[in-house]
Motif scaffolding. Sequence first.
Motif, PDB file in Angstrom:
ATOM      1  N   ARG A  28     -17.196  -7.414 -56.480  1.00  0.00           N
ATOM      2  CA  ARG A  28     -18.252  -6.796 -55.660  1.00  0.00           C
ATOM      3  C   ARG A  28     -17.652  -5.803 -54.671  1.00  0.00           C
ATOM      4  O   ARG A  28     -18.196  -4.723 -54.449  1.00  0.00           O
ATOM      5  N   LEU A  31     -16.552  -2.602 -56.457  1.00  0.00           N
ATOM      6  CA  LEU A  31     -17.689  -1.731 -56.753  1.00  0.00           C
ATOM      7  C   LEU A  31     -18.178  -1.028 -55.492  1.00  0.00           C
ATOM      8  O   LEU A  31     -18.537   0.158 -55.534  1.00  0.00           O
ATOM      9  N   ALA A  32     -18.194  -1.750 -54.378  1.00  0.00           N
ATOM     10  CA  ALA A  32     -18.662  -1.148 -53.118  1.00  0.00           C
ATOM     11  C   ALA A  32     -17.723  -0.041 -52.654  1.00  0.00           C
ATOM     12  O   ALA A  32     -18.175   1.037 -52.237  1.00  0.00           O
ATOM     13  N   LEU A  35     -17.988   2.946 -55.019  1.00  0.00           N
ATOM     14  CA  LEU A  35     -19.229   3.670 -54.761  1.00  0.00           C
ATOM     15  C   LEU A  35     -19.078   4.578 -53.539  1.00  0.00           C
ATOM     16  O   LEU A  35     -19.490   5.741 -53.566  1.00  0.00           O
ATOM     17  N   GLN A  36     -18.474   4.070 -52.475  1.00  0.00           N
ATOM     18  CA  GLN A  36     -18.259   4.875 -51.272  1.00  0.00           C
ATOM     19  C   GLN A  36     -17.433   6.126 -51.582  1.00  0.00           C
ATOM     20  O   GLN A  36     -17.734   7.225 -51.104  1.00  0.00           O
ATOM     21  N   TYR A  43     -17.288  12.414 -58.358  1.00  0.00           N
ATOM     22  CA  TYR A  43     -16.643  11.689 -59.457  1.00  0.00           C
ATOM     23  C   TYR A  43     -15.293  12.298 -59.800  1.00  0.00           C
ATOM     24  O   TYR A  43     -14.292  11.593 -59.926  1.00  0.00           O
ATOM     25  N   PHE A  73     -17.336   3.256 -63.112  1.00  0.00           N
ATOM     26  CA  PHE A  73     -18.593   3.929 -62.819  1.00  0.00           C
ATOM     27  C   PHE A  73     -19.752   3.262 -63.568  1.00  0.00           C
ATOM     28  O   PHE A  73     -20.844   3.086 -63.016  1.00  0.00           O
ATOM     29  N   ILE A  76     -20.907   0.237 -61.775  1.00  0.00           N
ATOM     30  CA  ILE A  76     -21.772   0.585 -60.647  1.00  0.00           C
ATOM     31  C   ILE A  76     -23.190   0.870 -61.142  1.00  0.00           C
ATOM     32  O   ILE A  76     -24.179   0.442 -60.540  1.00  0.00           O
ATOM     33  N   GLU A  79     -24.973  -2.340 -61.932  1.00  0.00           N
ATOM     34  CA  GLU A  79     -25.400  -3.016 -60.708  1.00  0.00           C
ATOM     35  C   GLU A  79     -26.670  -2.360 -60.154  1.00  0.00           C
ATOM     36  O   GLU A  79     -27.608  -3.059 -59.727  1.00  0.00           O
ATOM     37  N   GLN A  80     -26.722  -1.043 -60.164  1.00  0.00           N
ATOM     38  CA  GLN A  80     -27.907  -0.344 -59.684  1.00  0.00           C
ATOM     39  C   GLN A  80     -29.111  -0.621 -60.581  1.00  0.00           C
ATOM     40  O   GLN A  80     -30.243  -0.719 -60.105  1.00  0.00           O
ATOM     41  N   ASP A 118     -27.971   4.947 -51.811  1.00  0.00           N
ATOM     42  CA  ASP A 118     -26.880   5.264 -52.733  1.00  0.00           C
ATOM     43  C   ASP A 118     -27.362   5.488 -54.155  1.00  0.00           C
ATOM     44  O   ASP A 118     -26.675   6.147 -54.940  1.00  0.00           O
ATOM     45  N   ILE A 122     -25.980   8.615 -56.186  1.00  0.00           N
ATOM     46  CA  ILE A 122     -25.332   8.561 -57.501  1.00  0.00           C
ATOM     47  C   ILE A 122     -26.058   9.456 -58.498  1.00  0.00           C
ATOM     48  O   ILE A 122     -25.430  10.153 -59.314  1.00  0.00           O
TER      49      ILE A 122
END
Length: 217
Positions: A28, A31-32, A35-36, A43, A73, A76, A79-80, A118, A122
């Motif tokens: 987790r 991924l956080a 993402l940041q 990318y 990626f 992520i 997860e979204q 976010d 993204i």
Amino acid sequence: MSAPDPTAAKLRRSAGRPKLEDVAVIERRLLAVALQHFLAHGYGATSLSQIIKAMGISKTTLYSRFSSKEDLFRAIMREQLQRLDATTLLRPLGGRPELEKGLKAYANYLLETSLQGDILGINRLITSESQRFPELGIAAAEKAQPGIRQIAGFIRECAQLDGIPCRNPEAVAEAFIFMLRGWYVNVMLTNRSVSGAERRRWVDNAVHTLVSARSDW
């Protein structure tokens, strides 16, 4: 100097193989942090080395979980996708599913959530960099497939309950999902601020127009 990462410190203290709960925390956090970095730098300008340094972990720790930047990626995106799941909104608790009402509830939740935070960041990143990095466009296309399957199942269910046959629920579901995507991309490209009332009004008109042709489905 930035504060030490508690996840990395915990990992360094642990001996042997991490516990399952520790693995979940590590992933987790990975991924956080990733993402940041993607949101802050894009990318293309983000490297796995930067993420490893920010986490304070070893290359082995990252590569044992994600084999590449693309793999990270995609994680992520998955997860979204879980956060965007609006399946429960299609069917009222203890009530009979209604096609138009369910599609409107689903569309409003999906669009409202996708225009925030976010998830919006993204999607903007994908739009701006997918030409240079085709894997981003592929990941975005794959993101639509679960929604198409969910909507197709809902259309099939309503067709049986209402006694109105549908020859190709998948085709109708695809048209619905890409109708939403078209509106969403237009809002992103024009960088407009859309009120909740404007979004709901568009959803009402679009879904009603689609359902009005139900006899031809």
